[in-house]
Design an enzyme around this catalytic site. Structure first.
Site, PDB file in Angstrom:
ATOM      1  N   SER A 145      26.719  12.838 -38.476  1.00 52.44           N
ATOM      2  CA  SER A 145      25.598  12.688 -37.552  1.00 52.44           C
ATOM      3  C   SER A 145      24.858  13.978 -37.270  1.00 52.44           C
ATOM      4  CB  SER A 145      26.085  12.092 -36.229  1.00 52.44           C
ATOM      5  OG  SER A 145      27.066  12.926 -35.632  1.00 52.44           O
TER       6      SER A 145
ATOM      7  N   ASP B 163      23.598  14.496 -25.837  1.00 54.73           N
ATOM      8  CA  ASP B 163      24.532  13.461 -25.397  1.00 54.73           C
ATOM      9  C   ASP B 163      25.903  14.113 -25.286  1.00 54.73           C
ATOM     10  OD1 ASP B 163      25.562  13.595 -27.995  1.00 54.73           O
ATOM     11  OD2 ASP B 163      24.520  11.795 -28.677  1.00 54.73           O
TER      12      ASP B 163
ATOM     13  N   HIS C  65      26.463  15.630 -29.276  1.00 59.38           N
ATOM     14  CA  HIS C  65      25.492  16.296 -30.130  1.00 59.38           C
ATOM     15  C   HIS C  65      24.642  17.287 -29.340  1.00 59.38           C
ATOM     16  CE1 HIS C  65      26.271  12.302 -31.951  1.00 59.38           C
ATOM     17  NE2 HIS C  65      26.367  13.031 -33.059  1.00 59.38           N
TER      18      HIS C  65
END
Length: 362
Positions: A46, A337, A340
């Site tokens: 990600s 978040d 991240h």
């Protein structure tokens, strides 16, 4: 020393001057300076996924607000941040293009394909079980997509030019964190079978096999991203750091052991006469640890919580503007978040990568 790694003194000087120019421009894309590589091609998770998960039947997605709140047109593209992600910034810094697109779900122009794409999938890893648990794209499947992508390049410019593009590209590999944070410490599947050192060995073996496969497909320059201090990421503080949400030491020990063994493995690959690819290890543990421990030096006031919701656990599906609010000043946060970083933190991390590693690859 492999001939593919050698450069004249003049070429080295020119490359370093162009890198300096990129830094002076703050990594803004500058087409007039000329690209330092033919393309940027990315595999991983990600951190470097610009939206390949959008079309998957998985909960691991970032194609909804507040993701992308500071992106162009405030668009949630699938990037796991408030704005740009590291591979966008790397592509800009190398003068290749402004954004590095996802391979899947995008209507690419020929130029987009010729200058590189990302095959990365949020929450994947080197452990074959990791992508299965959350229904995302395995690294093996990412390699299959690369083969498909290469065929598209051949259709556009022919075989000879395609070989030149691949050989002149910077490949980036970024994975491993989800293996430790999710598969090992969150699910029961691996921790009953492996202790931390043996699980790290599993990951390093997977990483080595993957690097050999990428090399066999024509890559000559690979930047391999190490693991961050996993135990200090907001969500891992919440689930493993007790009432005070301190950094969880076992996760950090796993990351440090992984990074040490990865560097040994990469050193061995680079010394093999038959291995014709230069792999450069990129340490992000040090800089991210510094951002969290001494955030005020970089202009951050919040280093242990994300900007989304409570900042302690919200990520992907739980970080959704329909259900949670977002902080007023994202620029004060290291994390967007609970997992991240923000674009601002990513810029600092990429600055460090350019300062310490990119010139080695060039």
């Amino acid at each position: 020393m492999h001939t593919t790694r050698s450069m004249s003194a003049l070429a080295v000087a020119v490359s370093l001057l162009l890198l300096l120019a990129a830094r002076c421009h703050g990594y803004q894309y500058n087409a007039t300076q000329g690209p330092l590589v033919t393309a940027v091609i990315v595999f991983g998770d990600s951190i470097v996924d610009p939206g390949n998960n959008n079309g998957l039947l998985t909960l691991i997605k970032a194609n909804h607000p507040p993701y992308g709140k500071d992106f162009f047109n405030h668009e949630a593209t699938g990037r796991y941040s408030n704005g740009l992600i590291p591979t966008d910034l790397i592509a800009q810094g190398l003068g290749v293009k402004q954004l590095l697109p996802a391979y899947l779900g995008v209507d690419h122009s020929p130029e987009d394909l010729l200058t590189g794409v990302s095959f990365a999938s949020g929450a994947t890893g080197f452990d074959p079980l990791t992508p299965v648990v959350v229904s995302v794209i395995s690294l093996e499947q990412q390699l299959s997509y690369f083969d498909e992508y290469r065929g598209k390049l051949v259709d556009i410019v022919g075989e000879e030019e395609t070989e030149k593009i691949i050989e002149g590209s910077l490949f980036v590999v970024c994975a491993g964190t989800d293996d430790v944070a999710n598969t090992y410490f969150t699910t029961p599947f691996r921790s009953v079978e492996y202790d931390i050192p043996s699980y790290v060995d599993l990951l390093v073996s997977g990483a080595e096999a993957f690097l050999r496969k990428v090399s066999s497909k024509g890559a000559r320059k690979i930047g391999f991203v190490g693991m961050p201090p996993v135990g200090c990421v907001p969500s891992q503080r919440t689930v493993g750091g007790g009432l005070r949400r301190e950094c969880e030491p076992k996760r950090n020990q796993a990351a440090q052991l992984y990074n040490a063994r990865i560097q040994d493995m990469i050193g061995g690959l680079n010394e093999e006469p038959s291995f014709t690819t230069l792999v450069v290890y990129m340490d992000i543990y040090r800089i991210l640890d510094d951002l969290m421990e001494r955030g005020q030096r970089y202009g951050f006031t919040e280093t242990t919580k994300g900007c989304c919701g409570t900042g302690m656990i919200e990520v992907t599906g739980l970080c959704d503007s329909r259900f949670v609010s977002v902080c007023d000043d994202v620029s004060q946060h290291v994390f967007f978040d609970s997992y991240h970083p923000t674009e601002q933190a990513y810029r600092i991390i990429v600055n460090d990568i350019f300062d310490n590693y990119i010139q080695v690859i060039m």
